[in-house]
Design a protein around this motif. Structure first.
Motif, mmCIF file in Angstrom:
data_model
loop_
_atom_site.group_PDB
_atom_site.id
_atom_site.type_symbol
_atom_site.label_atom_id
_atom_site.label_comp_id
_atom_site.label_asym_id
_atom_site.label_seq_id
_atom_site.Cartn_x
_atom_site.Cartn_y
_atom_site.Cartn_z
ATOM 1 N N ILE A 54 -4.566 5.368 0.518
ATOM 2 C CA ILE A 54 -3.256 4.717 0.611
ATOM 3 C C ILE A 54 -2.308 5.399 -0.362
ATOM 4 O O ILE A 54 -2.721 5.856 -1.427
ATOM 5 C CB ILE A 54 -3.316 3.201 0.346
ATOM 6 C CG1 ILE A 54 -3.847 2.891 -1.043
ATOM 7 C CG2 ILE A 54 -4.143 2.506 1.407
ATOM 8 C CD1 ILE A 54 -3.800 1.426 -1.372
ATOM 9 N N THR A 81 -1.663 0.517 -6.357
ATOM 10 C CA THR A 81 -2.415 -0.469 -5.581
ATOM 11 C C THR A 81 -3.883 -0.070 -5.505
ATOM 12 O O THR A 81 -4.766 -0.937 -5.612
ATOM 13 C CB THR A 81 -1.811 -0.600 -4.172
ATOM 14 O OG1 THR A 81 -0.442 -0.988 -4.294
ATOM 15 C CG2 THR A 81 -2.532 -1.639 -3.360
ATOM 16 N N GLU A 88 0.822 -1.210 0.000
ATOM 17 C CA GLU A 88 0.000 0.000 0.000
ATOM 18 C C GLU A 88 0.857 1.262 0.000
ATOM 19 O O GLU A 88 0.392 2.328 -0.354
ATOM 20 C CB GLU A 88 -0.883 0.026 1.249
ATOM 21 C CG GLU A 88 -1.867 -1.115 1.291
ATOM 22 C CD GLU A 88 -2.769 -1.008 2.499
ATOM 23 O OE1 GLU A 88 -2.785 0.040 3.154
ATOM 24 O OE2 GLU A 88 -3.455 -1.998 2.789
ATOM 25 N N HIS A 120 -9.303 -0.062 3.224
ATOM 26 C CA HIS A 120 -8.076 -0.694 3.713
ATOM 27 C C HIS A 120 -8.302 -2.177 3.961
ATOM 28 O O HIS A 120 -7.517 -3.020 3.530
ATOM 29 C CB HIS A 120 -7.615 -0.012 5.017
ATOM 30 C CG HIS A 120 -6.820 1.226 4.795
ATOM 31 N ND1 HIS A 120 -5.461 1.266 4.959
ATOM 32 C CD2 HIS A 120 -7.192 2.455 4.396
ATOM 33 C CE1 HIS A 120 -5.038 2.485 4.674
ATOM 34 N NE2 HIS A 120 -6.069 3.222 4.338
#
Lengths: 140, 179
Positions: free
Chosen positions: B136, B141, A32, A110
């Motif tokens: 993030i 990603t 991340e 997340h």
């Protein structure tokens, strides 16, 4: 494949394999923040295992991760990924919309990303090892 | 300027390795050179600031592919068969195909062109809103895992099916005993 008798290869491999596996986990959990993610981590984890099998013998490596376990792990990775999608559906969101996984959308994102990256890691690592065993196993 | 020099040197290496692979009679050495080819490609991607792509190329191209090619060679043998006649026709085919491919790239936007269609569509939205939406730092990603989660699920499924298919095929041949 027989166990390699070369002491230098054996010592270096014994030293390197834990580092490679640890680096794979670093790439996985640091994906991340830096380059990398489940796919790269899975390939690195798989190649660490392939190196172990090359030096210590495929029979020895197959005793550590039996073929059945590899197939289960490969399937469970895809199932985990798709399962996250189903979970978001059940929680009232769209398929793979991680916002609904937690009260706070960013936290949900997340959690979702960590879970699906774990699924990618499981499938990629076990498929790499599976393909290697399929090529070199069963002869000599 | 310095990055231009680095890229020119790396591209030169690629061409030299490709020629060496063709001219080598030894398949073991050719497999090793392919690994080096991937590593040089990874450096080239890195010089274009595509760290994630470079990482994948180094891990898959230089690492796993080399091992798999060597494992295949262990089954098929390292000896190179003498070339069949008719090399001139095949060379002509390869040159024409290569020229067509190069001609096709002439329409592509220049490297890093901010006006390119790929940078006008959804990319600005990802860049502007992913810090708030996903939160993030690695945007690659965010795109792979969240915005393009469907595609990545498809890719993982493809990898799974490919591995499963290969294992089923190779195991069946081993059981029948006719490799």
């Amino acid at each position: 494949m027989a166990i390699d008798k070369d002491p230098v290869l054996r010592v270096v491999t014994t030293f390197l394999v834990p580092l490679i596996l640890l680096f794979a986990l670093y790439v996985q959990f640091h994906g991340e923040y830096g380059p990398g993610g489940g796919f790269q981590a899975g390939v690195i984890f798989g190649s660490g295992f392939v190196l172990y099998a090359l030096v210590y013998g495929v029979d020895h490596a197959e005793r550590i991760v039996p073929a059945l376990l590899l197939r289960l792990l490969a399937a469970s990775g895809v199932l985990l990924y798709a399962g996250v999608g189903v979970a978001t559906l059940l929680l009232g969101g769209n398929f793979l919309d991680y916002d609904v996984l937690a009260a706070n959308p960013v936290t949900g994102q997340h959690i979702g990303i960590i879970l699906i990256e774990l699924g990618v890691l499981l499938t990629v690592a076990s498929v790499v090892i599976m393909i290697f065993f399929a090529f070199v196993g069963g002869h000599s | 300027m310095i990055s231009w020099v680095i890229e020119a040197v790396l591209l030169g290496f690629l061409v030299a390795i490709a020629i060496a692979v063709i001219r080598l009679g030894n398949l073991f050495a050719a497999a090793m050179l392919f690994g080096i080819y991937s590593l040089v490609s990874a450096s080239l991607f890195l010089s274009m600031d595509a760290a994630d792509v470079a990482f994948t190329e180094a891990a898959v191209g230089a690492g796993v592919s080399t091992v798999l090619i060597l494992a295949t060679l262990a089954k098929t043998g390292f000896a190179l068969r003498p070339p069949r006649p008719g090399a001139a026709g095949r060379l002509l085919l390869v040159v024409v195909t290569g020229l067509v491919l190069v001609w096709g790239t002439l329409d592509l936007p220049r490297f890093g062109d901010p006006e390119a269609p790929a940078r006008q569509h959804v990319a600005p939205r990802y860049i502007e809103t992913s810090p708030e939406e996903i939160g993030i730092p690695n945007m690659v990603t965010s795109v792979l895992a969240s915005y393009r989660g469907y595609d990545t699920l498809g890719e993982v499924t493809v990898i799974f099916i490919a591995g499963l298919g290969l294992v089923l095929l190779l195991n069946r041949r081993d059981r029948d005993g006719d490799r």
